[in-house]
Scaffold this motif. Structure first.
Motif, PDB file in Angstrom:
ATOM      1  N   TYR A  27      72.702  55.113  77.377  1.00  0.00           N
ATOM      2  CA  TYR A  27      72.689  55.699  76.036  1.00  0.00           C
ATOM      3  C   TYR A  27      72.277  57.169  76.107  1.00  0.00           C
ATOM      4  CZ  TYR A  27      71.022  56.926  71.390  1.00  0.00           C
ATOM      5  OH  TYR A  27      70.802  57.584  70.199  1.00  0.00           O
ATOM      6  N   PHE A  28      71.181  57.454  76.783  1.00  0.00           N
ATOM      7  CA  PHE A  28      70.705  58.837  76.855  1.00  0.00           C
ATOM      8  C   PHE A  28      71.617  59.731  77.682  1.00  0.00           C
ATOM      9  CE2 PHE A  28      66.595  57.053  75.397  1.00  0.00           C
ATOM     10  CZ  PHE A  28      66.410  57.903  74.320  1.00  0.00           C
ATOM     11  N   ALA A  29      72.408  59.149  78.562  1.00  0.00           N
ATOM     12  CA  ALA A  29      73.387  59.924  79.328  1.00  0.00           C
ATOM     13  C   ALA A  29      74.670  60.150  78.525  1.00  0.00           C
ATOM     14  CB  ALA A  29      73.703  59.210  80.642  1.00  0.00           C
ATOM     15  N   GLY A  30      74.752  59.558  77.343  1.00  0.00           N
ATOM     16  CA  GLY A  30      75.927  59.728  76.493  1.00  0.00           C
ATOM     17  C   GLY A  30      77.042  58.739  76.768  1.00  0.00           C
ATOM     18  N   GLY A  31      76.781  57.729  77.587  1.00  0.00           N
ATOM     19  CA  GLY A  31      77.826  56.788  77.962  1.00  0.00           C
ATOM     20  C   GLY A  31      77.778  55.447  77.256  1.00  0.00           C
ATOM     21  N   LEU A  32      76.815  55.238  76.364  1.00  0.00           N
ATOM     22  CA  LEU A  32      76.708  53.958  75.667  1.00  0.00           C
ATOM     23  C   LEU A  32      76.626  54.215  74.177  1.00  0.00           C
ATOM     24  CD1 LEU A  32      76.240  50.824  76.114  1.00  0.00           C
ATOM     25  CD2 LEU A  32      73.838  51.342  75.683  1.00  0.00           C
ATOM     26  N   ARG A  33      77.514  53.602  73.427  1.00  0.00           N
ATOM     27  CA  ARG A  33      77.560  53.805  71.990  1.00  0.00           C
ATOM     28  C   ARG A  33      76.994  52.626  71.198  1.00  0.00           C
ATOM     29  NH1 ARG A  33      79.423  58.463  71.911  1.00  0.00           N
ATOM     30  NH2 ARG A  33      81.376  59.313  72.595  1.00  0.00           N
ATOM     31  N   ARG A  34      76.941  51.454  71.813  1.00  0.00           N
ATOM     32  CA  ARG A  34      76.402  50.268  71.133  1.00  0.00           C
ATOM     33  C   ARG A  34      75.691  49.395  72.161  1.00  0.00           C
ATOM     34  NH1 ARG A  34      77.005  48.015  66.159  1.00  0.00           N
ATOM     35  NH2 ARG A  34      76.748  45.780  65.995  1.00  0.00           N
ATOM     36  N   PHE A  35      74.459  49.062  71.865  1.00  0.00           N
ATOM     37  CA  PHE A  35      73.685  48.206  72.758  1.00  0.00           C
ATOM     38  C   PHE A  35      74.189  46.771  72.668  1.00  0.00           C
ATOM     39  CE2 PHE A  35      70.923  51.811  72.086  1.00  0.00           C
ATOM     40  CZ  PHE A  35      70.305  51.989  73.320  1.00  0.00           C
ATOM     41  N   SER A  36      74.263  46.110  73.817  1.00  0.00           N
ATOM     42  CA  SER A  36      74.663  44.701  73.822  1.00  0.00           C
ATOM     43  C   SER A  36      73.471  43.785  74.089  1.00  0.00           C
ATOM     44  CB  SER A  36      75.751  44.463  74.876  1.00  0.00           C
ATOM     45  OG  SER A  36      75.262  44.777  76.166  1.00  0.00           O
ATOM     46  N   THR A  37      72.323  44.369  74.308  1.00  0.00           N
ATOM     47  CA  THR A  37      71.096  43.610  74.542  1.00  0.00           C
ATOM     48  C   THR A  37      70.832  42.654  73.377  1.00  0.00           C
ATOM     49  OG1 THR A  37      70.136  45.417  75.803  1.00  0.00           O
ATOM     50  CG2 THR A  37      68.599  43.859  74.808  1.00  0.00           C
ATOM     51  N   PRO A  38      70.645  41.368  73.658  1.00  0.00           N
ATOM     52  CA  PRO A  38      70.294  40.439  72.572  1.00  0.00           C
ATOM     53  C   PRO A  38      68.931  40.815  71.986  1.00  0.00           C
ATOM     54  CG  PRO A  38      70.806  39.243  74.610  1.00  0.00           C
ATOM     55  CD  PRO A  38      70.758  40.698  74.952  1.00  0.00           C
ATOM     56  N   ILE A  39      68.794  40.631  70.691  1.00  0.00           N
ATOM     57  CA  ILE A  39      67.553  40.956  70.003  1.00  0.00           C
ATOM     58  C   ILE A  39      66.785  39.679  69.690  1.00  0.00           C
ATOM     59  CG2 ILE A  39      66.553  41.909  67.879  1.00  0.00           C
ATOM     60  CD1 ILE A  39      68.865  43.910  67.821  1.00  0.00           C
ATOM     61  N   ASP A  40      65.501  39.693  70.010  1.00  0.00           N
ATOM     62  CA  ASP A  40      64.581  38.640  69.594  1.00  0.00           C
ATOM     63  C   ASP A  40      63.910  39.171  68.324  1.00  0.00           C
ATOM     64  OD1 ASP A  40      62.419  37.002  69.093  1.00  0.00           O
ATOM     65  OD2 ASP A  40      61.785  36.872  71.181  1.00  0.00           O
ATOM     66  N   TRP A  41      64.244  38.615  67.190  1.00  0.00           N
ATOM     67  CA  TRP A  41      63.805  39.119  65.886  1.00  0.00           C
ATOM     68  C   TRP A  41      62.411  38.651  65.477  1.00  0.00           C
ATOM     69  CZ3 TRP A  41      66.505  42.736  63.139  1.00  0.00           C
ATOM     70  CH2 TRP A  41      67.814  42.983  63.534  1.00  0.00           C
ATOM     71  N   GLN A  42      61.677  37.967  66.340  1.00  0.00           N
ATOM     72  CA  GLN A  42      60.411  37.358  65.918  1.00  0.00           C
ATOM     73  C   GLN A  42      59.369  38.357  65.421  1.00  0.00           C
ATOM     74  OE1 GLN A  42      57.674  35.575  68.821  1.00  0.00           O
ATOM     75  NE2 GLN A  42      59.070  36.281  70.429  1.00  0.00           N
ATOM     76  N   LEU A  43      59.382  39.597  65.874  1.00  0.00           N
ATOM     77  CA  LEU A  43      58.403  40.587  65.427  1.00  0.00           C
ATOM     78  C   LEU A  43      58.921  41.451  64.282  1.00  0.00           C
ATOM     79  CD1 LEU A  43      56.987  41.808  68.864  1.00  0.00           C
ATOM     80  CD2 LEU A  43      56.036  40.086  67.298  1.00  0.00           C
ATOM     81  N   ALA A  44      60.177  41.267  63.951  1.00  0.00           N
ATOM     82  CA  ALA A  44      60.784  42.052  62.870  1.00  0.00           C
ATOM     83  C   ALA A  44      60.295  41.537  61.518  1.00  0.00           C
ATOM     84  CB  ALA A  44      62.302  41.960  62.944  1.00  0.00           C
ATOM     85  N   PRO A  45      60.358  42.404  60.514  1.00  0.00           N
ATOM     86  CA  PRO A  45      59.973  41.954  59.173  1.00  0.00           C
ATOM     87  C   PRO A  45      60.929  40.873  58.667  1.00  0.00           C
ATOM     88  CG  PRO A  45      60.854  44.195  59.113  1.00  0.00           C
ATOM     89  CD  PRO A  45      60.794  43.777  60.550  1.00  0.00           C
ATOM     90  N   THR A  46      60.530  40.202  57.610  1.00  0.00           N
ATOM     91  CA  THR A  46      61.344  39.140  57.016  1.00  0.00           C
ATOM     92  C   THR A  46      61.862  39.592  55.653  1.00  0.00           C
ATOM     93  OG1 THR A  46      59.378  38.141  56.059  1.00  0.00           O
ATOM     94  CG2 THR A  46      60.054  37.335  58.226  1.00  0.00           C
ATOM     95  N   GLY A  47      62.607  38.725  54.999  1.00  0.00           N
ATOM     96  CA  GLY A  47      63.097  38.991  53.651  1.00  0.00           C
ATOM     97  C   GLY A  47      64.057  40.164  53.593  1.00  0.00           C
ATOM     98  N   PHE A  48      63.921  40.956  52.535  1.00  0.00           N
ATOM     99  CA  PHE A  48      64.822  42.092  52.337  1.00  0.00           C
ATOM    100  C   PHE A  48      64.760  43.071  53.506  1.00  0.00           C
ATOM    101  CE2 PHE A  48      65.578  46.469  51.045  1.00  0.00           C
ATOM    102  CZ  PHE A  48      66.916  46.369  50.686  1.00  0.00           C
ATOM    103  N   ALA A  49      63.568  43.306  54.053  1.00  0.00           N
ATOM    104  CA  ALA A  49      63.429  44.248  55.172  1.00  0.00           C
ATOM    105  C   ALA A  49      64.272  43.796  56.364  1.00  0.00           C
ATOM    106  CB  ALA A  49      61.970  44.398  55.570  1.00  0.00           C
ATOM    107  N   ALA A  50      64.296  42.503  56.629  1.00  0.00           N
ATOM    108  CA  ALA A  50      65.122  41.979  57.724  1.00  0.00           C
ATOM    109  C   ALA A  50      66.599  42.199  57.432  1.00  0.00           C
ATOM    110  CB  ALA A  50      64.834  40.494  57.932  1.00  0.00           C
ATOM    111  N   ALA A  51      67.000  41.945  56.192  1.00  0.00           N
ATOM    112  CA  ALA A  51      68.395  42.171  55.813  1.00  0.00           C
ATOM    113  C   ALA A  51      68.766  43.643  55.979  1.00  0.00           C
ATOM    114  CB  ALA A  51      68.638  41.714  54.378  1.00  0.00           C
TER     115      ALA A  51
END
Length: 173
Positions: free
Chosen positions: A67-91
């Motif tokens: 990404y920082f070298a300019g060669g990646l436009r979209r990450f394919s790394t799976p996301i573990d959402w457990q620490l992310a906010p819930t409700g509207f913030a998650a949406a």
């Protein structure tokens, strides 16, 4: 509980603390404090102590470097959402994930796409609190007047990322 591993990796905008679980990337934080303190805080949130393991984070590191070298436009790394906010913030954060590389959306546009057109401030809060910087591209969300905002007190980081994606900057500059 899922075991967790971490690694600290240098980026052009600062040291990145990367935390992965069996489910995916749980945290990517550009550090403003000692890594030991950040890891201890994450251990409480994750209910497990992340262990240092470069091999467990290798795929994320590889994508970050690309990404920082300019060669990646979209990450394919799976996301573990457990620490992310819930409700509207998650949406809202899931909508942010769909803002294309090199483009921006306003807080209001994200709010509307997430189902609450008047919740632009809530979008700002969700972006500010995302546990997964860069992969959830909160840096692509700007104010309605086009100004970039604070980006967790580091507008220079946001400017760097927007310039990188627009072709006006690179990690080599």
């Amino acid at each position: 509980m899922t075991d967790a591993a971490f690694w600290v990796h240098p980026t052009p905008i600062g040291e990145a603390l990367i935390v992965v679980t069996d489910a995916g990337l749980a945290s990517l934080d550009i550090l403003d404090r000692p890594a030991e303190i950040a890891v201890a805080d994450l251990a409480v949130a994750l209910r497990t102590v992340p262990v240092p393991d470069a091999s467990a984070t290798r795929s994320v590191v590889t994508e970050l470097d690309a990404y920082f070298a300019g060669g990646l436009r979209r990450f394919s790394t799976p996301i573990d959402w457990q620490l992310a906010p819930t409700g509207f913030a998650a949406a809202a954060l899931r909508v942010v994930c769909d803002v294309p590389y090199g483009e921006v959306a306003t807080y209001g546009e994200v709010a509307a796409a997430a189902g609450s057109p008047r919740a632009h401030r809530a979008v700002g809060s969700a972006c500010a609190r995302t546990p997964i910087s860069l992969v959830i591209p909160a840096h692509r969300v700007v104010r309605s007047d086009g100004s970039i905002g604070e980006y967790g007190g580091h507008p220079e980081r946001k400017r760097f990322l927007l310039d990188l994606e627009s072709g006006h900057g690179s990690a080599r500059e």
